[in-house]
Write a protein that holds these residues in place. Structure first.
Motif, PDB file in Angstrom:
ATOM      1  N   LEU A 170      -2.080  -0.240  -6.200  1.00  0.00           N
ATOM      2  CA  LEU A 170      -2.241   0.562  -4.992  1.00  0.00           C
ATOM      3  C   LEU A 170      -1.949   2.042  -5.237  1.00  0.00           C
ATOM      4  CD1 LEU A 170      -0.502  -1.881  -2.489  1.00  0.00           C
ATOM      5  CD2 LEU A 170      -2.927  -1.735  -3.067  1.00  0.00           C
ATOM      6  N   ILE A 176      -2.968   7.416  -4.593  1.00  0.00           N
ATOM      7  CA  ILE A 176      -3.340   6.179  -3.914  1.00  0.00           C
ATOM      8  C   ILE A 176      -4.744   5.757  -4.339  1.00  0.00           C
ATOM      9  CG2 ILE A 176      -3.860   5.137  -1.677  1.00  0.00           C
ATOM     10  CD1 ILE A 176      -1.752   6.896  -0.435  1.00  0.00           C
ATOM     11  N   LYS A 178      -7.641   4.149  -2.980  1.00  0.00           N
ATOM     12  CA  LYS A 178      -8.172   3.813  -1.662  1.00  0.00           C
ATOM     13  C   LYS A 178      -9.077   2.583  -1.709  1.00  0.00           C
ATOM     14  CE  LYS A 178      -7.924   8.585  -0.029  1.00  0.00           C
ATOM     15  NZ  LYS A 178      -8.679   9.754   0.503  1.00  0.00           N
ATOM     16  N   LEU A 181      -6.968  -0.472  -1.629  1.00  0.00           N
ATOM     17  CA  LEU A 181      -6.391  -0.666  -0.293  1.00  0.00           C
ATOM     18  C   LEU A 181      -7.377  -1.404   0.614  1.00  0.00           C
ATOM     19  CD1 LEU A 181      -4.488   2.640   0.582  1.00  0.00           C
ATOM     20  CD2 LEU A 181      -3.517   0.358   0.380  1.00  0.00           C
ATOM     21  N   LYS A 186      -5.847  -2.912   3.991  1.00  0.00           N
ATOM     22  CA  LYS A 186      -4.759  -2.025   4.393  1.00  0.00           C
ATOM     23  C   LYS A 186      -5.238  -0.585   4.344  1.00  0.00           C
ATOM     24  CE  LYS A 186      -1.791  -5.468   4.570  1.00  0.00           C
ATOM     25  NZ  LYS A 186      -1.235  -5.992   5.834  1.00  0.00           N
ATOM     26  N   ASP A 187      -4.467   0.321   4.966  1.00  0.00           N
ATOM     27  CA  ASP A 187      -4.815   1.733   4.931  1.00  0.00           C
ATOM     28  C   ASP A 187      -3.644   2.549   4.395  1.00  0.00           C
ATOM     29  OD1 ASP A 187      -2.976   1.777   6.983  1.00  0.00           O
ATOM     30  OD2 ASP A 187      -4.468   1.996   8.577  1.00  0.00           O
ATOM     31  N   GLU A 188      -3.821   3.876   4.348  1.00  0.00           N
ATOM     32  CA  GLU A 188      -2.791   4.744   3.783  1.00  0.00           C
ATOM     33  C   GLU A 188      -1.518   4.728   4.622  1.00  0.00           C
ATOM     34  OE1 GLU A 188      -3.925   8.622   2.417  1.00  0.00           O
ATOM     35  OE2 GLU A 188      -5.993   8.014   2.088  1.00  0.00           O
ATOM     36  N   ILE A 191       0.678   1.827   3.465  1.00  0.00           N
ATOM     37  CA  ILE A 191       1.399   2.017   2.203  1.00  0.00           C
ATOM     38  C   ILE A 191       2.500   3.062   2.356  1.00  0.00           C
ATOM     39  CG2 ILE A 191      -0.023   3.850   1.136  1.00  0.00           C
ATOM     40  CD1 ILE A 191       0.117   2.123  -1.451  1.00  0.00           C
TER      41      ILE A 191
END
Length: 228
Positions: A170, A176, A178, A181, A186-188, A191
């Motif tokens: 991740l 990151i 992306k 993810l 999931k999104d930023e 995390i």
């Protein structure tokens, strides 16, 4: 004769030093560009050994140049995931949930006989026993068996189990990923929340963060090698 001996010793020590600086890897674990450099270094060293008419510096300078080039490429790969993919490629999943990915097999020019041989050498005789078979960038095959069939078998103990999955990176070098993810939906913000729970204020402080095979969030920071 004495000159040949001295030249051989110098070039031998230079090749050994070069191989040592390239890192502690077996031949089968070398990435394609590392293997190419190793072969070129050995060839460049052999020419001045065989022909004393060739100045020894004509062997030393190219070897040092290749060593510097390899070091620069290795550093670039540490910093950039994209460059690592370009130079070394990506692992390929050849078997998933007991089924062969035929397109991936053709892409990697890996025939079924070779695949089955590799699986047998690792002690797996049935495709249905395998959850993942991954062709690594070094050319080696990694096999992840189905969880209920792994050693000490949980099916024998009649324990309920959840299937292990592939670890997903991740964050790498403070950046990151992306695309990964999206794979885990999931999104930023998610995390960042995970980092906040672990009292990490900045993504740039994280050397590595991933979702491991058990679905747990794992991270390691730059400072003091903090990890969890």
């Amino acid at each position: 004769m004495f000159i040949v001996l001295i030249r051989t010793v110098i070039l031998y020590l230079l090749v050994i030093l070069s191989m040592r600086l390239m890192g502690k890897k077996q031949i089968g674990q070398l990435e394609p560009f590392e293997l190419a450099i190793a072969i070129m270094i050995s060839e460049l060293a052999s020419l001045p050994m065989q022909d004393i008419r060739i100045p020894i510096m004509h062997g030393v300078i190219p070897i040092v140049t290749l060593l510097v080039l390899q070091t620069i490429l290795a550093l670039i790969q540490l910093k950039s995931e994209k460059m690592r993919a370009i130079l070394s490629g990506k692992p390929s999943v050849l078997v998933k949930s007991g089924k062969i990915d035929i397109l991936e097999l053709k892409k990697e020019k890996f025939n079924i006989n070779d695949l089955m041989e590799e699986l047998r050498l690792q002690g797996y005789y049935n495709l249905e026993d395998i959850e993942y078979a991954i062709l690594e960038t070094s050319g080696q095959l990694s096999v992840i068996p189905k969880t209920e069939l792994s050693n000490v078998t949980k099916s024998d103990l009649k324990l309920s189990v959840t299937q292990d999955s592939l670890p997903i990176t991740l964050i790498l070098n403070g950046r990151i990923n992306k695309e990964n993810l999206k794979i885990i939906n999931k999104d930023e913000n998610w995390i960042k929340e995970q980092l906040k729970k672990n009292k990490i204020s900045s993504i740039k402080d994280v050397f590595l963060a991933l979702m491991d095979s058990k679905g747990k969030f794992y991270y390691q920071c730059y400072e003091n090698n903090d990890e969890k």
